[in-house]
Scaffold this motif. Structure first.
Motif, PDB file in Angstrom:
ATOM      1  N   ASP A   1     -11.850   3.872 -32.782  1.00 42.04           N
ATOM      2  CA  ASP A   1     -11.960   5.143 -32.064  1.00 42.04           C
ATOM      3  C   ASP A   1     -13.427   5.579 -32.096  1.00 42.04           C
ATOM      4  O   ASP A   1     -13.907   6.114 -33.091  1.00 42.04           O
TER       5      ASP A   1
ATOM      6  N   GLY B   1     -14.159   9.464 -32.691  1.00 44.82           N
ATOM      7  CA  GLY B   1     -13.596  10.177 -33.844  1.00 44.82           C
ATOM      8  C   GLY B   1     -14.617  10.455 -34.937  1.00 44.82           C
ATOM      9  O   GLY B   1     -15.399   9.576 -35.310  1.00 44.82           O
TER      10      GLY B   1
ATOM     11  N   GLY C   1     -13.355   4.887 -25.962  1.00 43.02           N
ATOM     12  CA  GLY C   1     -13.942   6.206 -25.768  1.00 43.02           C
ATOM     13  C   GLY C   1     -14.515   6.347 -24.365  1.00 43.02           C
ATOM     14  O   GLY C   1     -14.156   5.583 -23.465  1.00 43.02           O
TER      15      GLY C   1
ATOM     16  N   SER D   1      -8.789   8.875 -26.950  1.00 39.53           N
ATOM     17  CA  SER D   1      -9.239   7.658 -27.650  1.00 39.53           C
ATOM     18  C   SER D   1      -8.273   7.287 -28.777  1.00 39.53           C
ATOM     19  O   SER D   1      -7.989   6.108 -28.995  1.00 39.53           O
ATOM     20  N   ILE D   2      -7.725   8.291 -29.481  1.00 38.46           N
ATOM     21  CA  ILE D   2      -6.782   7.992 -30.572  1.00 38.46           C
ATOM     22  C   ILE D   2      -5.521   7.322 -30.017  1.00 38.46           C
ATOM     23  O   ILE D   2      -5.106   6.257 -30.482  1.00 38.46           O
TER      24      ILE D   2
ATOM     25  N   CYS E   1      -6.191   3.747 -28.748  1.00 38.10           N
ATOM     26  CA  CYS E   1      -6.377   2.808 -29.865  1.00 38.10           C
ATOM     27  C   CYS E   1      -5.031   2.359 -30.403  1.00 38.10           C
ATOM     28  O   CYS E   1      -4.776   1.172 -30.605  1.00 38.10           O
TER      29      CYS E   1
ATOM     30  N   SER F   1      -9.902   5.018 -37.216  1.00 36.36           N
ATOM     31  CA  SER F   1     -10.342   6.276 -36.607  1.00 36.36           C
ATOM     32  C   SER F   1     -10.824   7.253 -37.669  1.00 36.36           C
ATOM     33  O   SER F   1     -10.196   7.388 -38.723  1.00 36.36           O
TER      34      SER F   1
END
Lengths: 353, 353
Positions: free
Chosen positions: B12, B15, B43, B90-91, B94, B108
């Motif tokens: 991530d 993050g 990202g 993004s989390i 992933c 992350s």
């Protein structure tokens, strides 16, 4: 015969790792320092009398009485059972002195659970308070803060935490002299919605008080950005108290060991010795004199299990201050005011007929 | 196109407090150190690509892929809601890479609650495990210990704590190389009966396992006499984790300030500088590389919110080790063995017909 105008404090002479020597030496010292107190030393009478006179008690004997207790509750004894079955223990007898009006306060470095149980069973709680909480004073670099509850209630309700907030705030004002104590609720995120069922409920209740409630605080805030009163249940409070002590001790010991690893560092450590000493002094539990069990009909101080004479003397000082400041009277008034406020809020939000 | 034989780790890139720079620099460093990994950087693609090449990514670009995510979950976003509504974060992306078999692990440093929620919702838990727990590595002077759960579950059951004991023990064996990890249950007294309803229930369950269960431990034991695995619910674990960090930081800062109070102490501090440095190094979270979320179908590393490039690189190292050691496979086997053991105990205690 004790002087009726002086404060009378019952001291458990058998409580703590260094009893009976440490409590008795602490008692003699306290009597020398505070001329307005009298002490009732409770324990195995022949033994405690002998130690008292051996340690130079003669000079203060006019303000001392002895009370024999044939039993002792050990640190390992189960709390409630031992209080029920050992009615002639030093802890039970100390608390009974308060119950019968023969003492104004009790100080014990004995089994914490047993002291809480004895105080709750024999003295009962103050009007409007359902459970008592232990208020410990935790040192930081700047000002100490109050941690309440540090171990009296294991399964608390939001209402208990509300009471702790109110009582902790009074302690902070009356004993530590903080004008407007900031009260924080220990949780795992600063937003209102963060926490478990208990803290979310307590957050709502604390928000409706007159307290200077700053909301949720996290473990990271405790020593970085300390509030004056930290509210939590007794399980979490006890873990926090013991973890903090453990981390502080471990870090200092670790640093000292690193300091001794080569001659240059040893020289450095010698030159900087005062720095360690200064921190040690301010974090020394002996200075804080034990925790006040708040919410019971009586004044009860729980001293550290490994109390030295100095720690006992300071615990007696806290008992004396709580009596002078009339902490219980203020608690009763504040709780009444709070409930009136809630009633008023309720009636003002009633629909107009 | 990535090489199929290499481990694939989704990072991530958005993050953490120092994103996207820190994650990307950490990624480049990890790729240099570990030749058996590939990374998917997730990202805002143009931004992360630009930083990647600016920071010298050219040398390792063969083992990198970029995946665009149009949304970011902030540190303040509510966990479950943001995972549900920001499907292009993004989390989430992933974790979906792991779900679809396109990555073996995810790292992350973003919103912890969101990472736990995404992993639990998209990947689900391992067979026999009902809830995942965060296993953090806590440094001490001697060996680090595992604290599980340090914040995934707020209202845990005794069964959850049993799973944490089993999983923590495997982590200690497989990643930290401890042969027979001692597992302790964090409570407020060492006797079996001490604690709250949760820990008393967990004590019974943990006693029936094959684990090297040493019973209840207290906050004071954590750093004085550390076990290898500390089991507790996520509320208590999170408070302990943050309190410990806070106390350690505060004590060191306080000592440093005391050291600077006069010229002699300043000289002493200079000579003994190495001692502070040595402790700082061993307690530095950057070295530990983030916590493993144990119990989900996939490998998920939660890095510290204020991760530096070094911390990210070490988090990637932990992901790599968890994959090499096949931690999840061992967990599934151990949980199966444990349930067989319980069944066996039950049937052997049945009355003879």
């Amino acid at each position: 015969m004790l002087e009726p105008s002086l404060m009378k404090i019952a001291l458990d002479a058998m409580g703590g790792d260094f009893a009976p020597e440490a409590p008795i030496m602490g008692a003699i010292h306290a009597l020398r320092v505070f001329s307005d107190i009298q002490l009732i030393l409770v324990g195995t009478e022949p033994t405690i009398k002998e130690i008292f006179y051996k340690k130079g008690g003669n000079a203060v004997e006019q303000r001392v009485e002895f009370l024999h207790a044939s039993q002792v509750i050990s640190m390992e004894d189960p709390a409630i059972e031992s209080v029920r079955h050992k009615r002639d223990s030093s802890i039970s007898k100390c608390v009974e002195l308060v119950k019968n009006g023969k003492a104004d306060a009790v100080v014990s470095a004995g089994n914490t659970g047993a002291v809480v149980a004895a105080a709750t069973i024999f003295l009962r709680t103050l009007p409007g308070i359902s459970r008592a909480g232990i208020a410990s004073v935790i040192p930081t670099e700047k000002n100490p803060f109050i941690l309440i509850d540090s171990g009296a209630i294991i399964d608390a309700t939001p209402e208990n935490l509300l009471d702790f907030g109110i009582m902790g705030s009074i302690y902070s004002k009356k004993i530590l002299g903080v004008a407007h104590p900031r009260v924080g609720l220990l949780s795992i995120g600063t937003e209102n919605i963060k926490g478990n069922e208990l803290t979310r409920g307590a957050f709502k209740l604390l928000s409706k008080t007159h307290l200077n409630f700053v909301g949720n605080i996290e473990g990271r805030d405790l020593f970085e950005n300390p509030v004056d009163v930290v509210v939590c249940d007794g399980f979490v409070g006890n873990v926090v108290l013991k973890t903090s002590e453990s981390v502080a001790t471990a870090i200092v010991r670790w640093l000292k060991r690193e300091f001794s690893k080569n001659p240059v560092r040893i020289l450095g450590a010698l030159l900087a010795k005062g720095a360690f000493e200064s921190v040690r002094k301010k974090t020394n539990y002996e200075e804080y004199g034990g925790a006040l069990l708040l919410g019971i009909r009586g004044t009860c101080i729980i001293a550290h299990g490994s109390s030295t004479p100095k720690a006992i003397c300071n615990a007696i000082r806290v008992a004396r201050e709580a009596l002078i400041q009339n902490v219980n009277h203020v608690i009763i008034e504040e709780i009444k005011t709070h409930h009136e406020l809630i009633e008023c809020q309720k009636s003002s939000s009633l629909p107009v007929a």
